[in-house]
Design a protein around this motif. Structure first.
Motif, mmCIF file in Angstrom:
data_model
loop_
_atom_site.group_PDB
_atom_site.id
_atom_site.type_symbol
_atom_site.label_atom_id
_atom_site.label_comp_id
_atom_site.label_asym_id
_atom_site.label_seq_id
_atom_site.Cartn_x
_atom_site.Cartn_y
_atom_site.Cartn_z
ATOM 1 N N THR B 145 -3.671 17.310 9.323
ATOM 2 C CA THR B 145 -3.537 17.592 7.887
ATOM 3 C C THR B 145 -2.318 16.877 7.307
ATOM 4 O O THR B 145 -1.406 16.499 8.049
ATOM 5 N N LEU B 146 -2.343 16.713 5.984
ATOM 6 C CA LEU B 146 -1.171 16.152 5.321
ATOM 7 C C LEU B 146 -0.239 17.274 4.847
ATOM 8 O O LEU B 146 0.883 17.024 4.412
ATOM 9 N N LYS B 147 -0.730 18.491 4.944
ATOM 10 C CA LYS B 147 0.035 19.633 4.438
ATOM 11 C C LYS B 147 1.359 19.788 5.197
ATOM 12 O O LYS B 147 1.382 19.725 6.428
ATOM 13 N N TRP B 154 2.311 10.568 5.524
ATOM 14 C CA TRP B 154 1.503 10.144 4.366
ATOM 15 C C TRP B 154 1.388 8.630 4.341
ATOM 16 O O TRP B 154 0.348 8.065 4.036
ATOM 17 N N PHE B 157 -0.901 7.318 7.060
ATOM 18 C CA PHE B 157 -2.290 7.618 6.700
ATOM 19 C C PHE B 157 -2.789 6.623 5.643
ATOM 20 O O PHE B 157 -3.834 5.976 5.806
ATOM 21 N N PHE B 162 -6.120 2.241 3.913
ATOM 22 C CA PHE B 162 -6.246 1.139 2.958
ATOM 23 C C PHE B 162 -6.395 -0.205 3.637
ATOM 24 O O PHE B 162 -7.040 -1.112 3.128
ATOM 25 N N LYS B 225 11.996 14.959 -2.596
ATOM 26 C CA LYS B 225 11.186 14.545 -3.741
ATOM 27 C C LYS B 225 11.291 13.049 -3.962
ATOM 28 O O LYS B 225 10.305 12.387 -4.270
ATOM 29 N N PHE B 228 9.003 11.058 -1.759
ATOM 30 C CA PHE B 228 7.602 11.075 -2.191
ATOM 31 C C PHE B 228 7.400 10.282 -3.485
ATOM 32 O O PHE B 228 6.382 9.615 -3.660
ATOM 33 N N ALA B 229 8.394 10.355 -4.383
ATOM 34 C CA ALA B 229 8.269 9.575 -5.617
ATOM 35 C C ALA B 229 8.180 8.087 -5.282
ATOM 36 O O ALA B 229 7.340 7.357 -5.812
ATOM 37 N N TYR B 231 7.206 6.824 -2.471
ATOM 38 C CA TYR B 231 5.929 6.606 -1.781
ATOM 39 C C TYR B 231 4.804 6.385 -2.798
ATOM 40 O O TYR B 231 4.025 5.431 -2.696
ATOM 41 N N PHE B 232 4.752 7.237 -3.825
ATOM 42 C CA PHE B 232 3.682 7.079 -4.820
ATOM 43 C C PHE B 232 3.855 5.781 -5.618
ATOM 44 O O PHE B 232 2.872 5.124 -5.964
ATOM 45 N N PHE B 236 1.021 2.969 -5.825
ATOM 46 C CA PHE B 236 0.635 2.459 -7.145
ATOM 47 C C PHE B 236 0.704 0.926 -7.157
ATOM 48 O O PHE B 236 -0.219 0.240 -7.607
ATOM 49 N N MET B 239 -1.995 -0.755 -5.086
ATOM 50 C CA MET B 239 -3.316 -0.764 -5.713
ATOM 51 C C MET B 239 -3.420 -1.721 -6.892
ATOM 52 O O MET B 239 -4.460 -2.323 -7.118
#
Ligand code: HEM
Lengths: 133, 436
Positions: B145-147, B154, B157, B162, B225, B228-229, B231-232, B236, B239
């Motif tokens: 899980t990613l939880k 993350w 994964f 991708f 945080k 993760f910011a 990472y996103f 982004f 993609m």
């Protein structure tokens, strides 16, 4: 951003936008004046089989030992192209192509030339940093 | 732990095989650079259309093989030495190692698929996809899980999934509907390449965060945080930023605008590095004696330099000048050597370790690589700037004459490349010695 839920939601939203964008691109056709004819299609396959892209670029993308060939058909005469393909140059090897294959390459160059202009000088520059032709 | 470090540990074998691909990268890079400096060198025996794919594919195989080995090793380390599906690393290794080696042999025989970067026959896509699919399966089975997982899980994964998607996408030219529209084909080709590189970077950057945590002795950052910011932001960009490859292609304008806008979000990363440089430097001073850290630190410096160049290249007006010149080559090699290779060597040193009496060799090797890489990088950039200048201001100059003008810079490129190879040899060989 802290919770697991919000992270998963962001990831899923990103994935959905990515998939939508991809489908849009696959569906929309880039305009071209005419699709390649049979000879040009064969030339295209030959271009890949001989790996010409190791030295040459199309639209500036490829290897860097030789010149960009996007508009070589416009820049040079057919005879010139044929003779280079026959003999190679100091750097470019002689691929021992037969007449048929040389015709296919010429047709392929003619087709690429019809898709657009790759000369950086043909672009207009804008203040916001963008360019247009 | 000891039993996993035995000769049969396939995660380590992955890394050693990767190092062999790195040696092959260096050998064919050298031959390629010689063709730049001595026109027609080896023309009748071993031409550039074979040497370039041998070099570039070896580089990609080094990156992929070592990245997978690193992820598999650390996933197991994270689970206190337990790896579900214990045979999978071996199976994946054999599939990928045999495929990658066969690809290199196929180039020698002049068999090509003829696409940039993946210049091999598309038939090899089948085993690569199977091997990669098994890697994803093994990873998911072990992570579940990613939880409540740290950011690097993350990233691993995302990178693993991708990569497979974009790699398959890069084969879309096989379909005649795509192949027979050059502009559409090239748009999708560079869309997939942009994301592909982003995907392997997720794998490698994820591992570097894991390793940094391990050196620091806590996982605060990996759950933060900001991690993760970033990472996103990375996902982004993976993609949507690829449009900057195709500014000169007569494709849809929105592709270019999206590429431009998204690429500019990387200024955030750039700003962050500048903002944090003081504290980065003091961390560096504290840890510089640790060999894997040394390599992590070099990668940080190269991230800064590469990002600066990348952001400039993503501005269409500047890209117009840089496109198709050796600035691009400098950028690509700066990133794959300065960032990817430095990080992978950090993992290799952490995982394999070294003998004390090799410390000096590693020290000299490390500095030789990085100092020559700076010269190597600059020589390509200068050659590129000159080419851009000639293209814009002396359009009547013939290609041959122009290349002659660049020759001194190519000579510097070759010379610094040779020094870099010596540095690499010093750094690579200690990893092949038995530690006891
Ligand atoms: C870890 C080491 C290296 C890695 C990972 C690496 C990677 C790469 C990559 C990815 C490219 C493609 C560039 C592009 O498409 O823009 C490339 C091109 C090239 N590399 Fe390297 N490289 C390495 C070392 C070297 C060395 C040491 C030399 C020379 C002594 C060298 C010479 C070349 C040449 C001549 C090209 C072809 C440039 C062209 O005409 O497009 N490389 N390398």
């Amino acid at each position: 951003m802290g919770t697991y839920r919000s992270k998963i939601v962001i990831l899923i939203l990103l994935i959905i936008s990515f998939v939508t964008y991809s489908i849009l691109l696959y569906e929309s056709d880039s305009k071209q004046s005419a699709p390649p004819n049979k000879l040009a299609q064969k030339g295209r396959v030959l271009w890949q089989e001989k790996n010409c892209t190791a030295c040459h670029q199309l639209y500036g993308l490829g290897g860097h030992l030789g010149p960009d060939l996007t508009n070589v058909y416009e820049r040079r005469s057919e005879d010139y192209i044929k003779s280079i393909l026959h003999t190679g140059t100091v750097v470019m090897p002689d691929f021992k192509l037969n007449e048929q294959e040389i015709e296919e390459f010429v047709e392929f160059f003619k087709y690429i030339n019809s898709t657009g202009n790759a000369d950086p000088k043909s672009y207009k520059k804008h203040l916001d940093g963008t360019i247009s032709q | 732990m000891e039993q996993f470090r035995s000769n049969r540990d396939y995660t380590i074998i992955f890394i050693k095989a990767g190092l062999l691909f790195l040696l092959s990268t260096l050998l064919f890079g050298l031959l390629g650079a010689l063709e730049y400096v001595i026109p027609g060198f080896l023309k009748d025996v071993f031409t550039f259309e074979k040497i370039r794919p041998l070099h570039v594919s070896s580089a990609i195989f080094w990156i992929l093989t070592c990245a997978i080995g690193g992820v598999l090793f650390y996933v197991r380390e994270e689970h206190n030495g337990i790896f579900k599906l214990p045979n999978f690393p071996k199976i994946i290794f054999f599939i990928l190692a045999i495929t990658f080696s066969s690809i290199l042999v196929s180039y020698i025989f002049g068999i090509f698929g003829g696409r940039e970067y993946w210049e091999f026959d598309p038939i090899f896509t089948i085993p690569i996809s199977i091997g990669w699919g098994l890697f994803i399966y093994a990873f998911i089975t072990n992570m579940k899980t990613l939880k409540n997982q740290p950011v690097y899980i993350w990233m691993w994964f995302t990178g693993a999934v991708f990569f497979l998607f974009t790699y398959l996408e890069s084969n879309s030219w096989i379909l005649p509907q795509i192949r027979n529209n050059l502009v559409k084909d090239m748009t999708i080709q560079w869309k997939s390449y942009g994301s592909l590189v982003g995907a392997w970077n997720q794998l490698i950057y994820g591992t570097s965060i894991y390793l940094m945590d391990k050196i620091a002795g806590d996982k605060k950052y990996s759950f933060s945080k900001i991690a993760f910011a970033l990472y996103f932001l990375g996902v982004f960009n993976l993609m949507f930023n690829w449009g900057h490859h195709v500014y000169l292609l007569p494709t849809h304008a929105y592709v270019k605008h999206i590429g431009y806008l998204v690429s500019m979000t990387e200024l955030v990363l750039f700003g962050r590095i500048i903002y944090l440089w003081r504290s980065s430097l003091s961390t560096a001073k504290r840890n510089f004696h640790i060999v894997p850290f040394k390599f992590l630190f070099a990668a940080d410096v190269w991230v800064f330099l590469t990002l600066a160049l990348a952001i400039l290249m993503s501005i269409p007006v500047l890209n117009l000048y840089m496109h198709g010149t050796h600035i691009i080559v400098g950028h690509t090699m700066g990133a794959t050597i300065g960032i990817n290779t430095m990080l992978l060597l950090a993992f290799a040193y952490d995982i394999i370790g070294f003998r004390k009496n090799d410390s000096k060799k590693i020290y000299y090797g490390y500095w030789t690589i990085n100092l020559s890489l700076i010269i190597f990088w600059i020589s390509l950039i200068v050659a590129g700037v000159m080419k851009a200048y000639y293209q814009f201001n002396m359009p009547e100059m013939s290609y041959g004459v122009m290349i002659n003008q660049l020759w001194p810079w190519f000579l510097l490129f070759l010379t610094s490349g040779i020094c870099m190879i010596i540095g690499f040899v010093l750094v690579i060989f200690p990893l092949f010695k038995n530690k006891n």
